[in-house]
Scaffold this active site. Structure first.
Site, short mmCIF file in Angstrom:
data_model
loop_
_atom_site.label_atom_id
_atom_site.label_comp_id
_atom_site.label_asym_id
_atom_site.label_seq_id
_atom_site.Cartn_x
_atom_site.Cartn_y
_atom_site.Cartn_z
CB CYS A 50 -0.93 0.01 1.21
SG CYS A 50 -2.05 1.42 1.27
CD GLN A 144 -9.00 13.08 12.72
OE1 GLN A 144 -8.84 12.89 11.51
NE2 GLN A 144 -10.15 13.52 13.21
CE1 TYR A 173 -23.09 13.70 18.08
CE2 TYR A 173 -22.46 16.02 18.26
CZ TYR A 173 -23.41 15.05 18.02
OH TYR A 173 -24.70 15.43 17.71
CD GLU A 197 -18.23 8.97 21.70
OE1 GLU A 197 -18.55 7.99 20.98
OE2 GLU A 197 -18.00 10.12 21.24
CG ASP A 241 -14.86 15.55 15.73
OD1 ASP A 241 -15.35 15.51 14.58
OD2 ASP A 241 -13.76 15.03 16.01
CB CYS A 268 -15.03 13.98 8.28
SG CYS A 268 -16.70 13.43 7.89
#
Length: 397
Positions: A50, A144, A173, A197, A241, A268
């Site tokens: 990859c 991330q 979140y 959360e 988020d 995002c």
């Protein structure tokens, strides 16, 4: 379209592909070869390497092993530590293979019954480093994928919020507590942070990561359900988020009633930004003042762009909203233009006789085509009663 100002970033030599992805999920074909799925397809393309995988993922040698009986293999290489993890998803009824990779790894498996992730060997978490703190991320929880993304987003959010000592902040979140920890560091002993959360394992990790802060509390549940139950009527700062679907109109309306000085919305993709702009544009108490694009997960640097409706910046509300994105490798700042009235709508295009009647006339609706069963019924009636057929001068129908 706002102006785009590039942010300094590391330059790569010509022809070199950045190796930035610290989490790679491989699909497994019928022969047990690890690969990636073709674009918009379920077909697996076996690969030998990859090109965008981080060195910590490539050194595991996932592509060189036989993964017969597995549906997918996910490799995780933590940032700031030597922790490595492999998550195996077996096919129905298949047994796990003996995992012998080139580096020590923790092995997890996806259960067929409940879809949960359970430990097979090693630690059930990896340690990620960001904003000068170590964060425990367990069971393949969200983090991330770009090694610089977490620090970049924290820096952008803190620059937008400008927290003060003693502020009360919400982290919605919150995941494993990345932004909650950054806020707690900057609010001092008199400040307080409440994180919400929905993921059970993420809440456990967040409470572990923020155990040093006495005035930080993490609640489990959906934001739209837990936030009204807290009884909070006023806060200074808000960070949210949410997942790709966005926060939702009801949540935005509730946040606008809390009188926050500033709100940071982390999305995002630009579509998630537009959802918050559209939901908040008619909501008193929120005004979109600045958007920042932080591209952290794509090798295509020049493709980062964002379209903001001019009317979205013309609302005169009290709070400020900063929107940050986590895509592509380079960074950019988008400055909103002044509001301009929208152009008048164009008439529909017309053809033939409808166009000759005038440019502002609507075209006549087309006749609905007959369905197949209607045609079969008509032919059957005609065969049963030929006299009902319409014949022309030559005797034909």
């Amino acid at each position: 379209l706002g102006a785009v100002v590039t942010v300094a970033d590391k330059e790569l030599p010509a022809g070199q592909v950045p190796q930035w992805r610290t989490r790679v999920q491989y699909a497994v074909d019928a022969d047990g070869n690890a690969g990636l799925r073709r674009h918009r397809s379920h077909e697996v393309e076996p690969i030998e390497h990859c090109m965008i995988a981080a060195p910590g993922v490539s050194e595991l040698g996932i592509e060189e092993r036989d993964w017969s009986g597995m549906a997918s293999v996910e490799a995780i290489a933590a940032t700031g530590s030597q922790d490595r993890m492999v998550i195996l998803e077996p096919q129905p009824g298949a047994r796990l293979p003996l995992v012998a990779l080139d580096k020590p790894v923790s092995v997890m498996r996806v259960e067929e019954k409940d879809g949960g992730i359970h430990r097979v060997h090693g630690r059930a978490f990896v340690r990620e480093r960001a904003d000068g703190r170590t964060h425990r991320v367990g069971s393949g929880g969200f983090w991330q994928v770009h090694p610089m993304a977490a620090d970049t987003l924290v820096k952008a959010v803190m620059q937008g919020l400008l927290p003060r000592k003693g502020d009360m902040a919400l982290d919605l979140y919150c995941g494993v507590g990345l932004f909650a920890g950054a806020l707690a560091d900057r609010l001092g002993e008199k400040g307080a942070v409440l994180g919400i959360e929905s993921g059970k394992r993420a809440v456990e990790d967040a409470r572990h990561n923020l155990a040093d802060f006495e005035r930080v509390r993490i609640e489990q549940g959906k934001v739209e359900t837990v936030l009204p139950r807290t009884g909070i009527t006023e806060v200074d700062l808000i960070v949210l988020d949410p997942p790709r679907a966005g926060a939702g109109k009801k949540t935005v309306e509730h946040l606008s009633s809390l009188g926050a000085r500033k709100i940071a919305y982390v999305a995002c993709d630009p579509a998630a930004l537009w959802s918050i702009v559209r939901a908040s544009s008619p909501t008193p108490g929120i005004r979109l003042t600045k958007t920042m694009l932080r591209a952290c997960s794509s090798s295509q640097r020049s493709s980062a762009s964002c379209l903001i409706p001019p009317s979205a910046s013309s609302r005169s509300y009290s709070a400020e909203v900063s929107a940050c994105f986590g895509r592509t490798q380079a960074g950019a700042r988008i400055l909103l233009p002044e509001a301009t009235p929208p152009p008048p709508p164009h008439p529909p295009l017309e053809r033939g006789a409808a166009a000759r009647r005038g440019p502002w006339r609507r075209a006549a609706p087309r006749r609905r085509p007959r369905l197949r069963h209607e045609l079969r019924h008509r032919r059957a009636v005609h065969r049963a009663d030929p006299a009902r057929d319409r014949a022309g001068p030559d005797g034909r129908r």
